[in-house]
Design a protein around this motif. Structure first.
Motif, PDB file in Angstrom:
ATOM      1  N   SER A  10       0.829  -1.203   0.000  1.00 17.64           N
ATOM      2  CA  SER A  10       0.000   0.000   0.000  1.00 17.64           C
ATOM      3  C   SER A  10       0.869   1.262   0.000  1.00 17.64           C
ATOM      4  CB  SER A  10      -0.907   0.013   1.234  1.00 17.64           C
ATOM      5  OG  SER A  10      -0.144   0.259   2.404  1.00 17.64           O
ATOM      6  N   GLU A  11       0.274   2.358  -0.431  1.00 20.15           N
ATOM      7  CA  GLU A  11       0.976   3.646  -0.396  1.00 20.15           C
ATOM      8  C   GLU A  11       1.318   4.030   1.039  1.00 20.15           C
ATOM      9  OE1 GLU A  11      -0.884   6.715  -2.772  1.00 20.15           O
ATOM     10  OE2 GLU A  11      -1.323   5.288  -4.368  1.00 20.15           O
ATOM     11  N   ASP A  12       0.422   3.708   1.991  1.00 22.11           N
ATOM     12  CA  ASP A  12       0.711   3.988   3.401  1.00 22.11           C
ATOM     13  C   ASP A  12       1.945   3.232   3.880  1.00 22.11           C
ATOM     14  OD1 ASP A  12      -1.423   5.723   3.669  1.00 22.11           O
ATOM     15  OD2 ASP A  12      -2.761   4.226   4.541  1.00 22.11           O
ATOM     16  N   THR A  13       2.098   1.992   3.442  1.00 25.68           N
ATOM     17  CA  THR A  13       3.271   1.200   3.808  1.00 25.68           C
ATOM     18  C   THR A  13       4.538   1.841   3.260  1.00 25.68           C
ATOM     19  OG1 THR A  13       2.012  -0.851   3.958  1.00 25.68           O
ATOM     20  CG2 THR A  13       4.380  -1.073   3.570  1.00 25.68           C
ATOM     21  N   VAL A  14       4.489   2.306   2.020  1.00 23.40           N
ATOM     22  CA  VAL A  14       5.643   2.994   1.427  1.00 23.40           C
ATOM     23  C   VAL A  14       5.967   4.252   2.222  1.00 23.40           C
ATOM     24  CG1 VAL A  14       6.489   4.225  -0.613  1.00 23.40           C
ATOM     25  CG2 VAL A  14       5.247   2.073  -0.880  1.00 23.40           C
ATOM     26  N   CYS A  15       4.957   5.035   2.550  1.00 19.03           N
ATOM     27  CA  CYS A  15       5.191   6.273   3.309  1.00 19.03           C
ATOM     28  C   CYS A  15       5.814   5.984   4.671  1.00 19.03           C
ATOM     29  CB  CYS A  15       3.881   7.052   3.472  1.00 19.03           C
ATOM     30  SG  CYS A  15       3.281   7.790   1.945  1.00 19.03           S
ATOM     31  N   ARG A  16       5.356   4.932   5.333  1.00 21.76           N
ATOM     32  CA  ARG A  16       5.949   4.570   6.623  1.00 21.76           C
ATOM     33  C   ARG A  16       7.397   4.108   6.448  1.00 21.76           C
ATOM     34  NH1 ARG A  16       0.716   2.433   7.371  1.00 21.76           N
ATOM     35  NH2 ARG A  16       1.451   0.318   6.963  1.00 21.76           N
ATOM     36  N   GLY A  17       7.664   3.354   5.392  1.00 23.72           N
ATOM     37  CA  GLY A  17       9.039   2.914   5.117  1.00 23.72           C
ATOM     38  C   GLY A  17       9.961   4.093   4.845  1.00 23.72           C
ATOM     39  N   ILE A  18       9.487   5.058   4.081  1.00 26.69           N
ATOM     40  CA  ILE A  18      10.275   6.266   3.797  1.00 26.69           C
ATOM     41  C   ILE A  18      10.547   7.021   5.091  1.00 26.69           C
ATOM     42  CG2 ILE A  18      10.156   8.553   2.711  1.00 26.69           C
ATOM     43  CD1 ILE A  18       8.654   7.107   0.369  1.00 26.69           C
ATOM     44  N   LYS A  19       9.527   7.150   5.924  1.00 24.44           N
ATOM     45  CA  LYS A  19       9.690   7.841   7.213  1.00 24.44           C
ATOM     46  C   LYS A  19      10.718   7.122   8.090  1.00 24.44           C
ATOM     47  CE  LYS A  19       7.056   9.501  11.162  1.00 24.44           C
ATOM     48  NZ  LYS A  19       5.738   9.566  11.798  1.00 24.44           N
ATOM     49  N   ASP A  20      10.648   5.801   8.144  1.00 22.33           N
ATOM     50  CA  ASP A  20      11.619   5.013   8.919  1.00 22.33           C
ATOM     51  C   ASP A  20      13.044   5.297   8.439  1.00 22.33           C
ATOM     52  OD1 ASP A  20       9.519   3.678  10.265  1.00 22.33           O
ATOM     53  OD2 ASP A  20       9.512   2.030   8.813  1.00 22.33           O
ATOM     54  N   LEU A  21      13.242   5.264   7.123  1.00 24.01           N
ATOM     55  CA  LEU A  21      14.577   5.477   6.547  1.00 24.01           C
ATOM     56  C   LEU A  21      15.077   6.891   6.792  1.00 24.01           C
ATOM     57  CD1 LEU A  21      13.996   3.623   3.183  1.00 24.01           C
ATOM     58  CD2 LEU A  21      15.552   2.893   5.013  1.00 24.01           C
ATOM     59  N   LYS A  22      14.192   7.843   6.656  1.00 20.41           N
ATOM     60  CA  LYS A  22      14.556   9.251   6.887  1.00 20.41           C
ATOM     61  C   LYS A  22      14.936   9.468   8.355  1.00 20.41           C
ATOM     62  CE  LYS A  22      12.653  13.874   6.462  1.00 20.41           C
ATOM     63  NZ  LYS A  22      11.434  14.650   6.185  1.00 20.41           N
ATOM     64  N   ASN A  23      14.131   8.944   9.256  1.00 24.45           N
ATOM     65  CA  ASN A  23      14.390   9.123  10.692  1.00 24.45           C
ATOM     66  C   ASN A  23      15.689   8.464  11.143  1.00 24.45           C
ATOM     67  OD1 ASN A  23      12.074  10.641  11.008  1.00 24.45           O
ATOM     68  ND2 ASN A  23      10.842   8.943  11.755  1.00 24.45           N
ATOM     69  N   LYS A  24      16.084   7.388  10.501  1.00 22.04           N
ATOM     70  CA  LYS A  24      17.331   6.698  10.854  1.00 22.04           C
ATOM     71  C   LYS A  24      18.537   7.227  10.072  1.00 22.04           C
ATOM     72  CE  LYS A  24      15.977   3.414  13.762  1.00 22.04           C
ATOM     73  NZ  LYS A  24      16.644   2.974  14.966  1.00 22.04           N
ATOM     74  N   GLY A  25      18.313   8.208   9.190  1.00 26.49           N
ATOM     75  CA  GLY A  25      19.420   8.837   8.483  1.00 26.49           C
ATOM     76  C   GLY A  25      19.934   8.097   7.261  1.00 26.49           C
ATOM     77  N   PHE A  26      19.109   7.230   6.668  1.00 23.05           N
ATOM     78  CA  PHE A  26      19.538   6.500   5.477  1.00 23.05           C
ATOM     79  C   PHE A  26      19.203   7.221   4.179  1.00 23.05           C
ATOM     80  CE2 PHE A  26      19.503   3.077   8.613  1.00 23.05           C
ATOM     81  CZ  PHE A  26      20.740   2.510   8.360  1.00 23.05           C
ATOM     82  N   ILE A  27      18.186   8.087   4.223  1.00 17.75           N
ATOM     83  CA  ILE A  27      17.818   8.850   3.027  1.00 17.75           C
ATOM     84  C   ILE A  27      17.456  10.283   3.410  1.00 17.75           C
ATOM     85  CG2 ILE A  27      16.945   6.830   1.765  1.00 17.75           C
ATOM     86  CD1 ILE A  27      14.084   7.846   2.354  1.00 17.75           C
ATOM     87  N   ARG A  28      17.531  11.163   2.413  1.00 19.56           N
ATOM     88  CA  ARG A  28      16.995  12.523   2.522  1.00 19.56           C
ATOM     89  C   ARG A  28      15.839  12.603   1.534  1.00 19.56           C
ATOM     90  NH1 ARG A  28      22.585  13.969   1.909  1.00 19.56           N
ATOM     91  NH2 ARG A  28      23.463  14.412   3.938  1.00 19.56           N
ATOM     92  N   VAL A  29      14.827  13.359   1.897  1.00 22.32           N
ATOM     93  CA  VAL A  29      13.652  13.523   1.039  1.00 22.32           C
ATOM     94  C   VAL A  29      13.506  15.001   0.705  1.00 22.32           C
ATOM     95  CG1 VAL A  29      11.166  13.158   0.835  1.00 22.32           C
ATOM     96  CG2 VAL A  29      12.547  11.549   2.169  1.00 22.32           C
ATOM     97  N   PHE A  30      13.383  15.282  -0.578  1.00 19.47           N
ATOM     98  CA  PHE A  30      13.214  16.652  -1.056  1.00 19.47           C
ATOM     99  C   PHE A  30      11.891  16.760  -1.791  1.00 19.47           C
ATOM    100  CE2 PHE A  30      17.710  15.702  -0.909  1.00 19.47           C
ATOM    101  CZ  PHE A  30      18.222  16.787  -0.218  1.00 19.47           C
ATOM    102  N   ARG A  31      11.060  17.704  -1.381  1.00 21.61           N
ATOM    103  CA  ARG A  31       9.797  17.950  -2.094  1.00 21.61           C
ATOM    104  C   ARG A  31      10.105  18.662  -3.389  1.00 21.61           C
ATOM    105  NH1 ARG A  31       4.627  18.489   1.382  1.00 21.61           N
ATOM    106  NH2 ARG A  31       3.973  18.284  -0.754  1.00 21.61           N
ATOM    107  N   ARG A  32       9.380  18.286  -4.431  1.00 24.14           N
ATOM    108  CA  ARG A  32       9.596  18.917  -5.739  1.00 24.14           C
ATOM    109  C   ARG A  32       8.287  19.500  -6.243  1.00 24.14           C
ATOM    110  NH1 ARG A  32      12.043  15.716 -10.170  1.00 24.14           N
ATOM    111  NH2 ARG A  32      10.176  14.475  -9.928  1.00 24.14           N
ATOM    112  N   ARG A  33       8.418  20.561  -7.025  1.00 33.59           N
ATOM    113  CA  ARG A  33       7.254  21.194  -7.645  1.00 33.59           C
ATOM    114  C   ARG A  33       7.498  21.361  -9.129  1.00 33.59           C
ATOM    115  NH1 ARG A  33       3.225  22.428  -4.259  1.00 33.59           N
ATOM    116  NH2 ARG A  33       3.818  22.875  -2.135  1.00 33.59           N
TER     117      ARG A  33
END
Length: 87
Positions: free
Chosen positions: A48-71
């Protein structure tokens, strides 16, 4: 890119985060960046998209990825850009 994934395993991340990380790693460019949509990631991983969002949050919080919003040039939202932290 973490070629030796021990840091990921030692971080005791949930499986969803490991799955999302491997997906992003597989799609990154030479600068360790990629920009698939959450919808695309969810569809490709059959989760699910919610599962992906939680996975991204987990990775971001642990310092494995950075997330940049784009327009887009017209101000509309575009997919996020993900950068894998290599250190």
């Amino acid at each position: 890119m973490i070629r030796d994934h021990r840091k990921l395993y030692e971080a005791k991340l949930p499986r969803r985060a490991l799955l999302v990380y491997l997906y992003l790693e597989d799609r990154m460019d030479s600068e360790y960046k990629c920009w698939p949509s959450v919808r695309t990631i969810a569809r490709d991983l059959n989760v699910s998209e919610d599962t992906v969002c939680r996975g991204i949050k987990d990775l971001k919080n642990k310092g494995f990825i950075r997330v940049f919003r784009r327009r887009r040039s017209n101000g509309a939202n575009s997919s996020n850009m993900y950068e894998i932290i290599t250190k």
